[in-house]
Scaffold this motif. Structure first.
Motif, PDB file in Angstrom:
ATOM      1  N   PHE A   9     -15.791  -5.372  11.791  1.00 51.56           N
ATOM      2  CA  PHE A   9     -15.330  -6.477  10.961  1.00 51.56           C
ATOM      3  C   PHE A   9     -13.930  -6.937  11.364  1.00 51.56           C
ATOM      4  CE2 PHE A   9     -18.344  -4.316   8.075  1.00 51.56           C
ATOM      5  CZ  PHE A   9     -19.200  -5.387   7.840  1.00 51.56           C
ATOM      6  N   GLY A  10     -13.414  -6.406  12.479  1.00 52.65           N
ATOM      7  CA  GLY A  10     -12.074  -6.755  12.923  1.00 52.65           C
ATOM      8  C   GLY A  10     -11.000  -6.226  11.981  1.00 52.65           C
ATOM      9  N   PHE A  11     -11.285  -5.099  11.329  1.00 56.58           N
ATOM     10  CA  PHE A  11     -10.372  -4.519  10.339  1.00 56.58           C
ATOM     11  C   PHE A  11      -9.827  -3.201  10.863  1.00 56.58           C
ATOM     12  CE2 PHE A  11      -9.743  -1.971   6.381  1.00 56.58           C
ATOM     13  CZ  PHE A  11      -8.735  -2.737   5.831  1.00 56.58           C
ATOM     14  N   ALA A  12      -8.498  -3.135  11.033  1.00 51.00           N
ATOM     15  CA  ALA A  12      -7.868  -1.943  11.608  1.00 51.00           C
ATOM     16  C   ALA A  12      -7.640  -0.843  10.584  1.00 51.00           C
ATOM     17  CB  ALA A  12      -6.541  -2.326  12.249  1.00 51.00           C
ATOM     18  N   GLY A  13      -7.868  -1.130   9.310  1.00 55.22           N
ATOM     19  CA  GLY A  13      -7.574  -0.153   8.259  1.00 55.22           C
ATOM     20  C   GLY A  13      -6.128  -0.298   7.816  1.00 55.22           C
ATOM     21  N   LEU A  14      -5.891  -0.068   6.540  1.00 61.75           N
ATOM     22  CA  LEU A  14      -4.548  -0.203   5.998  1.00 61.75           C
ATOM     23  C   LEU A  14      -3.824   1.131   6.010  1.00 61.75           C
ATOM     24  CD1 LEU A  14      -5.308  -2.478   2.912  1.00 61.75           C
ATOM     25  CD2 LEU A  14      -4.507  -3.160   5.187  1.00 61.75           C
ATOM     26  N   LYS A  15      -2.504   1.046   6.056  1.00 59.44           N
ATOM     27  CA  LYS A  15      -1.661   2.247   6.004  1.00 59.44           C
ATOM     28  C   LYS A  15      -0.538   1.990   5.006  1.00 59.44           C
ATOM     29  CE  LYS A  15       0.874   0.806  10.121  1.00 59.44           C
ATOM     30  NZ  LYS A  15       0.501  -0.573   9.975  1.00 59.44           N
ATOM     31  N   PRO A  16       0.122   3.040   4.547  1.00 60.64           N
ATOM     32  CA  PRO A  16       1.239   2.837   3.619  1.00 60.64           C
ATOM     33  C   PRO A  16       2.247   1.828   4.185  1.00 60.64           C
ATOM     34  CG  PRO A  16       0.686   5.153   3.702  1.00 60.64           C
ATOM     35  CD  PRO A  16      -0.122   4.476   4.786  1.00 60.64           C
ATOM     36  N   GLY A  17       2.685   0.943   3.324  1.00 62.96           N
ATOM     37  CA  GLY A  17       3.630  -0.103   3.715  1.00 62.96           C
ATOM     38  C   GLY A  17       2.976  -1.432   4.003  1.00 62.96           C
ATOM     39  N   GLU A  34      -4.933   4.412 -14.214  1.00 65.44           N
ATOM     40  CA  GLU A  34      -5.058   5.788 -13.707  1.00 65.44           C
ATOM     41  C   GLU A  34      -3.720   6.347 -13.215  1.00 65.44           C
ATOM     42  OE1 GLU A  34      -7.797   7.753 -13.725  1.00 65.44           O
ATOM     43  OE2 GLU A  34      -8.986   6.196 -14.710  1.00 65.44           O
ATOM     44  N   GLY A  35      -2.662   5.535 -13.272  1.00 64.49           N
ATOM     45  CA  GLY A  35      -1.331   6.009 -12.908  1.00 64.49           C
ATOM     46  C   GLY A  35      -1.015   6.001 -11.428  1.00 64.49           C
ATOM     47  N   CYS A  36      -1.743   5.193 -10.640  1.00 69.46           N
ATOM     48  CA  CYS A  36      -1.465   5.190  -9.195  1.00 69.46           C
ATOM     49  C   CYS A  36      -1.426   3.780  -8.604  1.00 69.46           C
ATOM     50  CB  CYS A  36      -2.471   6.067  -8.456  1.00 69.46           C
ATOM     51  SG  CYS A  36      -4.175   5.583  -8.673  1.00 69.46           S
ATOM     52  N   ALA A  37      -0.988   2.815  -9.399  1.00 70.01           N
ATOM     53  CA  ALA A  37      -0.907   1.441  -8.901  1.00 70.01           C
ATOM     54  C   ALA A  37       0.223   1.311  -7.882  1.00 70.01           C
ATOM     55  CB  ALA A  37      -0.674   0.476 -10.056  1.00 70.01           C
ATOM     56  N   PRO A  38       0.009   0.503  -6.855  1.00 69.41           N
ATOM     57  CA  PRO A  38       1.067   0.264  -5.867  1.00 69.41           C
ATOM     58  C   PRO A  38       2.084  -0.751  -6.395  1.00 69.41           C
ATOM     59  CG  PRO A  38      -0.887  -0.992  -5.316  1.00 69.41           C
ATOM     60  CD  PRO A  38      -1.239  -0.162  -6.517  1.00 69.41           C
ATOM     61  N   ASP A  39       3.167  -0.915  -5.656  1.00 74.53           N
ATOM     62  CA  ASP A  39       4.144  -1.952  -5.980  1.00 74.53           C
ATOM     63  C   ASP A  39       3.520  -3.329  -5.761  1.00 74.53           C
ATOM     64  OD1 ASP A  39       6.188  -0.188  -6.639  1.00 74.53           O
ATOM     65  OD2 ASP A  39       7.119  -0.283  -4.659  1.00 74.53           O
ATOM     66  N   VAL A  40       4.073  -4.316  -6.463  1.00 75.95           N
ATOM     67  CA  VAL A  40       3.555  -5.682  -6.425  1.00 75.95           C
ATOM     68  C   VAL A  40       4.679  -6.644  -6.053  1.00 75.95           C
ATOM     69  CG1 VAL A  40       2.606  -7.536  -7.876  1.00 75.95           C
ATOM     70  CG2 VAL A  40       1.821  -5.192  -8.182  1.00 75.95           C
ATOM     71  N   ASP A  41       4.351  -7.607  -5.203  1.00 73.38           N
ATOM     72  CA  ASP A  41       5.271  -8.695  -4.889  1.00 73.38           C
ATOM     73  C   ASP A  41       4.897  -9.853  -5.808  1.00 73.38           C
ATOM     74  OD1 ASP A  41       6.663 -10.873  -3.878  1.00 73.38           O
ATOM     75  OD2 ASP A  41       6.304 -10.336  -1.778  1.00 73.38           O
ATOM     76  N   MET A  98       0.813  -1.216   0.000  1.00 71.16           N
ATOM     77  CA  MET A  98       0.000   0.000   0.000  1.00 71.16           C
ATOM     78  C   MET A  98       0.847   1.268   0.000  1.00 71.16           C
ATOM     79  SD  MET A  98      -3.161  -1.051  -0.013  1.00 71.16           S
ATOM     80  CE  MET A  98      -2.499  -2.240  -1.166  1.00 71.16           C
ATOM     81  N   THR A  99       0.346   2.257  -0.715  1.00 67.17           N
ATOM     82  CA  THR A  99       0.926   3.602  -0.710  1.00 67.17           C
ATOM     83  C   THR A  99      -0.184   4.576  -0.334  1.00 67.17           C
ATOM     84  OG1 THR A  99       0.367   4.020  -3.024  1.00 67.17           O
ATOM     85  CG2 THR A  99       2.537   3.023  -2.575  1.00 67.17           C
ATOM     86  N   ALA A 100       0.192   5.751   0.152  1.00 71.38           N
ATOM     87  CA  ALA A 100      -0.813   6.768   0.478  1.00 71.38           C
ATOM     88  C   ALA A 100      -1.610   7.126  -0.768  1.00 71.38           C
ATOM     89  CB  ALA A 100      -0.138   8.008   1.067  1.00 71.38           C
ATOM     90  N   GLU A 101      -0.926   7.219  -1.902  1.00 72.53           N
ATOM     91  CA  GLU A 101      -1.608   7.573  -3.147  1.00 72.53           C
ATOM     92  C   GLU A 101      -2.645   6.519  -3.534  1.00 72.53           C
ATOM     93  OE1 GLU A 101      -0.388   8.992  -7.628  1.00 72.53           O
ATOM     94  OE2 GLU A 101       0.836   7.437  -6.703  1.00 72.53           O
ATOM     95  N   PHE A 102      -2.271   5.236  -3.459  1.00 73.53           N
ATOM     96  CA  PHE A 102      -3.229   4.195  -3.818  1.00 73.53           C
ATOM     97  C   PHE A 102      -4.392   4.149  -2.832  1.00 73.53           C
ATOM     98  CE2 PHE A 102      -5.108   0.062  -3.302  1.00 73.53           C
ATOM     99  CZ  PHE A 102      -5.642  -0.108  -4.574  1.00 73.53           C
TER     100      PHE A 102
END
Length: 128
Positions: free
Chosen positions: A69-77, A93-100, A47-51
């Motif tokens: 739902f037991g979901f803390a929310g995602l943050k960059p990284g 749209e030019g804002c895809a995150p990195d992929v493993d 995840m990135t802030a932009e994505f």
């Protein structure tokens, strides 16, 4: 629900995407999928802030905690199994995150080309 074989886009055994928070359609840390996974949660993304802002803008708020739902929310990284279609949309749209790639399920290739995934691949040697 019977999971598809755990193979990544490199043709190797699928590696774990993320366990903090636990991700995946099966909430097992892997981007495993099955016939019932209509969203194809197969792309292991960092995840990135932009994505995260983009995803919220298009109607899928991944950053706001949802304790019900037991979901803390995602943050960059954070690492998360994204729907392949959402990843492709973000790419367009030019804002895809990195992929493993090692943790991205081969079924992602039903929706996203390997070339597109490879363009967003984590740099070699980056810690998992």
């Amino acid at each position: 629900m019977t999971p598809d074989p755990s193979i990544n886009v490199l043709g190797e055994p699928l590696e774990t995407c993320g366990t903090d928070p636990v991700t995946g359609y099966f909430r097992n840390g892997n981007c495993d999928t099955c016939a019932e996974d209509a969203g194809s949660h197969t792309v292991c993304a960092v995840m990135t802030a932009e994505f995260l802002a983009y995803s919220k803008y298009v109607g899928n708020d991944l950053s706001t905690p949802r304790p019900d739902f037991g979901f803390a929310g995602l943050k960059p990284g954070d690492r998360w199994c994204l729907c392949a279609g959402r990843f492709l949309q973000a790419h367009d749209e030019g804002c895809a995150p990195d992929v493993d790639l090692a943790a991205t399920h081969i079924r992602a290739l039903d929706i996203v080309s390997f070339e597109v995934l490879e363009r967003h691949a984590l740099p070699a040697g980056q810690p998992r």
